[in-house]
Design a protein around this motif. Structure first.
Motif, PDB file in Angstrom:
ATOM      1  N   LYS A  14       0.832  -1.215   0.000  1.00 12.63           N
ATOM      2  CA  LYS A  14       0.000   0.000   0.000  1.00 12.63           C
ATOM      3  C   LYS A  14       0.866   1.264   0.000  1.00 12.63           C
ATOM      4  O   LYS A  14       0.544   2.241  -0.677  1.00 12.63           O
ATOM      5  N   ALA A  15       1.960   1.233   0.734  1.00 12.78           N
ATOM      6  CA  ALA A  15       2.839   2.402   0.837  1.00 12.78           C
ATOM      7  C   ALA A  15       3.456   2.785  -0.508  1.00 12.78           C
ATOM      8  O   ALA A  15       3.863   3.930  -0.700  1.00 12.78           O
ATOM      9  N   ARG A  16       3.517   1.849  -1.456  1.00 14.87           N
ATOM     10  CA  ARG A  16       4.108   2.109  -2.767  1.00 14.87           C
ATOM     11  C   ARG A  16       3.079   2.562  -3.793  1.00 14.87           C
ATOM     12  O   ARG A  16       3.422   2.896  -4.925  1.00 14.87           O
ATOM     13  N   ILE A  17       1.809   2.605  -3.430  1.00 13.07           N
ATOM     14  CA  ILE A  17       0.762   3.029  -4.355  1.00 13.07           C
ATOM     15  C   ILE A  17       0.771   4.553  -4.445  1.00 13.07           C
ATOM     16  O   ILE A  17       0.675   5.241  -3.432  1.00 13.07           O
ATOM     17  N   THR A  18       0.889   5.058  -5.664  1.00 14.54           N
ATOM     18  CA  THR A  18       0.922   6.508  -5.863  1.00 14.54           C
ATOM     19  C   THR A  18      -0.405   7.037  -6.404  1.00 14.54           C
ATOM     20  O   THR A  18      -0.667   8.231  -6.324  1.00 14.54           O
ATOM     21  N   SER A  19      -1.224   6.156  -6.947  1.00 11.15           N
ATOM     22  CA  SER A  19      -2.527   6.571  -7.459  1.00 11.15           C
ATOM     23  C   SER A  19      -3.558   5.488  -7.167  1.00 11.15           C
ATOM     24  O   SER A  19      -3.403   4.336  -7.558  1.00 11.15           O
ATOM     25  N   ASP A  20      -4.582   5.878  -6.436  1.00  7.54           N
ATOM     26  CA  ASP A  20      -5.715   5.009  -6.104  1.00  7.54           C
ATOM     27  C   ASP A  20      -6.970   5.835  -6.421  1.00  7.54           C
ATOM     28  O   ASP A  20      -7.562   6.439  -5.540  1.00  7.54           O
ATOM     29  N   PRO A  21      -7.357   5.901  -7.712  1.00  8.63           N
ATOM     30  CA  PRO A  21      -8.400   6.832  -8.137  1.00  8.63           C
ATOM     31  C   PRO A  21      -9.755   6.663  -7.447  1.00  8.63           C
ATOM     32  O   PRO A  21     -10.520   7.611  -7.348  1.00  8.63           O
ATOM     33  N   VAL A  66      -4.139 -14.716   4.279  1.00  4.64           N
ATOM     34  CA  VAL A  66      -4.392 -14.177   2.946  1.00  4.64           C
ATOM     35  C   VAL A  66      -4.064 -15.261   1.917  1.00  4.64           C
ATOM     36  O   VAL A  66      -2.990 -15.850   1.947  1.00  4.64           O
ATOM     37  N   THR A  67      -5.027 -15.509   1.037  1.00  4.29           N
ATOM     38  CA  THR A  67      -4.839 -16.528   0.007  1.00  4.29           C
ATOM     39  C   THR A  67      -4.841 -15.933  -1.404  1.00  4.29           C
ATOM     40  O   THR A  67      -4.346 -16.561  -2.326  1.00  4.29           O
ATOM     41  N   ALA A  68      -5.422 -14.748  -1.573  1.00  2.00           N
ATOM     42  CA  ALA A  68      -5.488 -14.148  -2.908  1.00  2.00           C
ATOM     43  C   ALA A  68      -5.712 -12.647  -2.809  1.00  2.00           C
ATOM     44  O   ALA A  68      -6.275 -12.146  -1.837  1.00  2.00           O
ATOM     45  N   LEU A  69      -5.252 -11.946  -3.858  1.00  2.00           N
ATOM     46  CA  LEU A  69      -5.517 -10.519  -4.025  1.00  2.00           C
ATOM     47  C   LEU A  69      -6.194 -10.332  -5.368  1.00  2.00           C
ATOM     48  O   LEU A  69      -5.757 -10.894  -6.361  1.00  2.00           O
ATOM     49  N   ASN A  70      -7.256  -9.543  -5.406  1.00  2.11           N
ATOM     50  CA  ASN A  70      -7.892  -9.188  -6.670  1.00  2.11           C
ATOM     51  C   ASN A  70      -7.993  -7.669  -6.713  1.00  2.11           C
ATOM     52  O   ASN A  70      -8.927  -7.083  -6.172  1.00  2.11           O
ATOM     53  N   LEU A  71      -7.004  -7.062  -7.342  1.00  2.00           N
ATOM     54  CA  LEU A  71      -6.929  -5.603  -7.451  1.00  2.00           C
ATOM     55  C   LEU A  71      -7.070  -5.168  -8.901  1.00  2.00           C
ATOM     56  O   LEU A  71      -6.717  -4.057  -9.262  1.00  2.00           O
ATOM     57  N   SER A  72      -7.614  -6.046  -9.717  1.00  2.00           N
ATOM     58  CA  SER A  72      -7.595  -5.857 -11.166  1.00  2.00           C
ATOM     59  C   SER A  72      -8.395  -4.664 -11.668  1.00  2.00           C
ATOM     60  O   SER A  72      -8.064  -4.129 -12.715  1.00  2.00           O
ATOM     61  N   TYR A  73      -9.400  -4.229 -10.968  1.00  2.00           N
ATOM     62  CA  TYR A  73     -10.228  -3.114 -11.460  1.00  2.00           C
ATOM     63  C   TYR A  73     -10.091  -1.852 -10.611  1.00  2.00           C
ATOM     64  O   TYR A  73     -10.904  -0.960 -10.692  1.00  2.00           O
ATOM     65  N   PHE A  74      -9.041  -1.785  -9.802  1.00  5.03           N
ATOM     66  CA  PHE A  74      -8.876  -0.649  -8.905  1.00  5.03           C
ATOM     67  C   PHE A  74      -8.193   0.542  -9.570  1.00  5.03           C
ATOM     68  O   PHE A  74      -8.228   1.637  -9.050  1.00  5.03           O
ATOM     69  N   GLY A  75      -7.525   0.334 -10.702  1.00  6.28           N
ATOM     70  CA  GLY A  75      -6.834   1.415 -11.395  1.00  6.28           C
ATOM     71  C   GLY A  75      -5.610   1.918 -10.640  1.00  6.28           C
ATOM     72  O   GLY A  75      -5.257   3.101 -10.752  1.00  6.28           O
ATOM     73  N   LEU A  76      -4.951   1.058  -9.886  1.00  5.78           N
ATOM     74  CA  LEU A  76      -3.809   1.460  -9.066  1.00  5.78           C
ATOM     75  C   LEU A  76      -2.575   1.714  -9.911  1.00  5.78           C
ATOM     76  O   LEU A  76      -2.372   1.081 -10.945  1.00  5.78           O
ATOM     77  N   GLU A  77      -1.757   2.612  -9.431  1.00  4.27           N
ATOM     78  CA  GLU A  77      -0.454   2.878 -10.026  1.00  4.27           C
ATOM     79  C   GLU A  77       0.550   3.058  -8.910  1.00  4.27           C
ATOM     80  O   GLU A  77       0.192   3.472  -7.810  1.00  4.27           O
ATOM     81  N   GLY A  78       1.805   2.731  -9.198  1.00  2.78           N
ATOM     82  CA  GLY A  78       2.860   2.909  -8.220  1.00  2.78           C
ATOM     83  C   GLY A  78       4.130   2.240  -8.692  1.00  2.78           C
ATOM     84  O   GLY A  78       4.195   1.713  -9.809  1.00  2.78           O
TER      85      GLY A  78
END
Length: 91
Positions: free
Chosen positions: A38-45, A74-86
């Motif tokens: 999370k600390a490396r995310i620069t854009s979370d629209p 934690v078994t999985a992450l689904n961040l595919s539609y979040f539009g994250l950048e970093g």
């Protein structure tokens, strides 16, 4: 700028790597690995990660995080539609 897709795939790989590399892992290890991500995310629209992933909220209640029913890890992450950048730094 790096593509969102690259960031997503690379982030997930790094998070899983952190989760599996620790000698004694538990849900606290999972939480701190994801907070490092999370600390490396620069854009979370949509402010999904920046407002929901909190040290006071149980990890298994975080958006995009799935946990196992038996071990509550934690078994999985689904961040595919979040539009994250970093940017992820690695050595």
């Amino acid at each position: 700028m790096k593509s969102t897709w690259f960031f997503l795939v690379y982030s997930c790989c790094m998070a899983v790597s952190c989760l599996t590399a620790a000698p004694q892992t538990n849900i606290t290890t999972d939480k701190y690995a994801l907070l490092a991500l999370k600390a490396r995310i620069t854009s979370d629209p949509h402010n999904l990660i920046l407002t929901n992933w909190s040290i006071t909220t149980p990890v298994c209640n975080w958006v995009g995080v799935a946990c196992g029913k038996h071990h509550h890890r934690v078994t999985a992450l689904n961040l595919s539609y979040f539009g994250l950048e970093g940017t992820i730094l690695h050595s």
